[in-house]
Motif scaffolding. Structure first.
Motif, PDB file in Angstrom:
ATOM      1  N   UNK A 177       0.792  -1.225   0.000  1.00 50.62           N
ATOM      2  CA  UNK A 177       0.000   0.000   0.000  1.00 50.62           C
ATOM      3  C   UNK A 177       0.822   1.271   0.000  1.00 50.62           C
ATOM      4  N   UNK A 178       0.136   2.400  -0.144  1.00 56.25           N
ATOM      5  CA  UNK A 178       0.797   3.707  -0.144  1.00 56.25           C
ATOM      6  C   UNK A 178       1.188   4.151   1.256  1.00 56.25           C
ATOM      7  N   UNK A 179       0.515   3.592   2.288  1.00 56.69           N
ATOM      8  CA  UNK A 179       0.760   4.043   3.648  1.00 56.69           C
ATOM      9  C   UNK A 179       0.126   5.386   3.946  1.00 56.69           C
ATOM     10  N   UNK A 180      -1.046   5.640   3.345  1.00 55.43           N
ATOM     11  CA  UNK A 180      -1.683   6.950   3.492  1.00 55.43           C
ATOM     12  C   UNK A 180      -2.073   7.252   4.932  1.00 55.43           C
ATOM     13  N   UNK A 181      -2.355   6.235   5.727  1.00 55.03           N
ATOM     14  CA  UNK A 181      -2.760   6.466   7.115  1.00 55.03           C
ATOM     15  C   UNK A 181      -1.576   6.721   8.041  1.00 55.03           C
ATOM     16  N   UNK A 182      -0.382   6.489   7.545  1.00 55.25           N
ATOM     17  CA  UNK A 182       0.812   6.702   8.382  1.00 55.25           C
ATOM     18  C   UNK A 182       1.776   7.673   7.706  1.00 55.25           C
ATOM     19  N   UNK A 183       1.212   8.713   7.116  1.00 54.06           N
ATOM     20  CA  UNK A 183       2.041   9.743   6.509  1.00 54.06           C
ATOM     21  C   UNK A 183       2.748   9.319   5.252  1.00 54.06           C
ATOM     22  N   UNK A 184       2.156   8.390   4.505  1.00 57.39           N
ATOM     23  CA  UNK A 184       2.723   7.866   3.261  1.00 57.39           C
ATOM     24  C   UNK A 184       4.114   7.285   3.476  1.00 57.39           C
ATOM     25  N   UNK A 185       4.278   6.597   4.602  1.00 55.76           N
ATOM     26  CA  UNK A 185       5.487   5.826   4.864  1.00 55.76           C
ATOM     27  C   UNK A 185       5.184   4.346   4.612  1.00 55.76           C
ATOM     28  N   UNK A 186       6.237   3.556   4.498  1.00 52.70           N
ATOM     29  CA  UNK A 186       6.063   2.119   4.362  1.00 52.70           C
ATOM     30  C   UNK A 186       5.731   1.535   5.735  1.00 52.70           C
ATOM     31  N   UNK A 187       4.453   1.193   5.913  1.00 51.02           N
ATOM     32  CA  UNK A 187       3.995   0.762   7.231  1.00 51.02           C
ATOM     33  C   UNK A 187       4.757  -0.457   7.722  1.00 51.02           C
ATOM     34  N   UNK A 188       5.077  -1.362   6.833  1.00 51.56           N
ATOM     35  CA  UNK A 188       5.774  -2.595   7.221  1.00 51.56           C
ATOM     36  C   UNK A 188       7.139  -2.329   7.810  1.00 51.56           C
ATOM     37  N   UNK A 189       7.701  -1.146   7.517  1.00 50.55           N
ATOM     38  CA  UNK A 189       9.042  -0.819   7.985  1.00 50.55           C
ATOM     39  C   UNK A 189       9.032   0.094   9.203  1.00 50.55           C
ATOM     40  N   UNK A 190       7.849   0.499   9.665  1.00 49.94           N
ATOM     41  CA  UNK A 190       7.765   1.326  10.859  1.00 49.94           C
ATOM     42  C   UNK A 190       8.185   0.517  12.084  1.00 49.94           C
ATOM     43  N   UNK A 191       8.739   1.201  13.066  1.00 51.97           N
ATOM     44  CA  UNK A 191       9.278   0.528  14.248  1.00 51.97           C
ATOM     45  C   UNK A 191       8.171   0.098  15.205  1.00 51.97           C
ATOM     46  N   UNK A 192       8.239  -1.162  15.573  1.00 51.09           N
ATOM     47  CA  UNK A 192       7.332  -1.734  16.569  1.00 51.09           C
ATOM     48  C   UNK A 192       8.192  -2.447  17.610  1.00 51.09           C
ATOM     49  N   UNK A 193       8.191  -1.903  18.821  1.00 45.40           N
ATOM     50  CA  UNK A 193       8.984  -2.474  19.908  1.00 45.40           C
ATOM     51  C   UNK A 193      10.445  -2.692  19.495  1.00 45.40           C
ATOM     52  N   UNK A 194      11.000  -1.667  18.854  1.00 43.67           N
ATOM     53  CA  UNK A 194      12.427  -1.663  18.561  1.00 43.67           C
ATOM     54  C   UNK A 194      12.857  -2.273  17.249  1.00 43.67           C
ATOM     55  N   UNK A 195      11.926  -2.764  16.444  1.00 43.30           N
ATOM     56  CA  UNK A 195      12.292  -3.358  15.166  1.00 43.30           C
ATOM     57  C   UNK A 195      11.164  -3.142  14.163  1.00 43.30           C
ATOM     58  N   UNK A 196      11.448  -3.274  12.867  1.00 42.10           N
ATOM     59  CA  UNK A 196      10.374  -3.116  11.887  1.00 42.10           C
ATOM     60  C   UNK A 196       9.242  -4.101  12.167  1.00 42.10           C
ATOM     61  N   UNK A 197       8.012  -3.626  12.089  1.00 44.25           N
ATOM     62  CA  UNK A 197       6.872  -4.483  12.408  1.00 44.25           C
ATOM     63  C   UNK A 197       6.819  -5.703  11.493  1.00 44.25           C
TER      64      UNK A 197
END
Length: 206
Positions: free
Chosen positions: A25-45
């Protein structure tokens, strides 16, 4: 690989199933970032999602359409949509069949790190009770169409839906023969996706 005919006599096992994380996806809900690469508990989700699928399937693939070089640090089993324009999960599911070698795949979104440890087993148990080429999660309140087991024979149906611009996964599942897998007794957060930057921030301080 070409589409195969579905037979009710099929009896898939774990060795017949690939895991696919839909992160295209475009990641429109998270500022057009790659959601899969956002940090979750210290590492990419993406990492805990891939880890869970690695324990439950024969191989794990990731569908992504942007910043592919960043994904290469996590996996080389990566593919993009064949269709242009970020058409959504159906396009990712369609493209998957050009890469995976098994006749079955489980698809999950890229924003839920809490997949049940028996996720695939429950899908297989549901399939044994009613043999259909799609098995979709029912969380006790509604179906969760982004969490499903699919047979390779559904390629043509995916192509037809995309050609008609019928891009709703929920609609597509309901228009095809499917079995529901009951997850009503599962943990409450099992299918709660992280859809906002605030939810990621809260996870970091919790």
């Amino acid at each position: 690989m070409t589409a195969k005919v579905f037979s009710e006599n099929l009896s898939p096992t774990f060795s017949d199933i690939s895991g696919v994380v839909i992160a295209g996806g475009r990641g429109s809900r998270v500022g057009y970032q790659q959601k899969a690469l956002l940090t979750y508990k210290g590492e990419p989700i993406l990492k805990p999602i891939m880890h869970s699928l690695t324990e439950q399937t024969v191989s794990v693939w990731v569908n992504a359409n942007a910043e592919l070089e960043r994904y290469h640090g996590l996996t080389r089993q990566l593919f993009s949509d064949e269709y242009q324009g970020f058409l959504g999960p159906l396009a990712g599911m369609h493209a998957a069949w050009q890469y995976i070698e098994t006749d079955w795949a489980v698809f999950v979104p890229c924003d839920n790190p809490n997949l049940p440890h028996d996720f695939v087993n429950r899908l297989l148990e549901a399939y044994q009770s009613q043999n259909n080429p799609l098995v979709v999660v029912d969380d006790g309140e509604r179906i969760q169409p982004l969490y499903l087991l699919m047979h390779r024979s559904m390629q043509d149906s995916l192509s037809e839906a995309i050609a008609k611009n019928h891009l709703s996964v929920n609609r597509w599942v309901k228009e095809n023969a499917h079995t529901t897998a009951n997850f009503a007794d599962c943990c409450p957060e099992a299918f709660q996706n992280m859809n906002t930057l605030a939810s990621f921030a809260e996870a970091e301080i919790s």
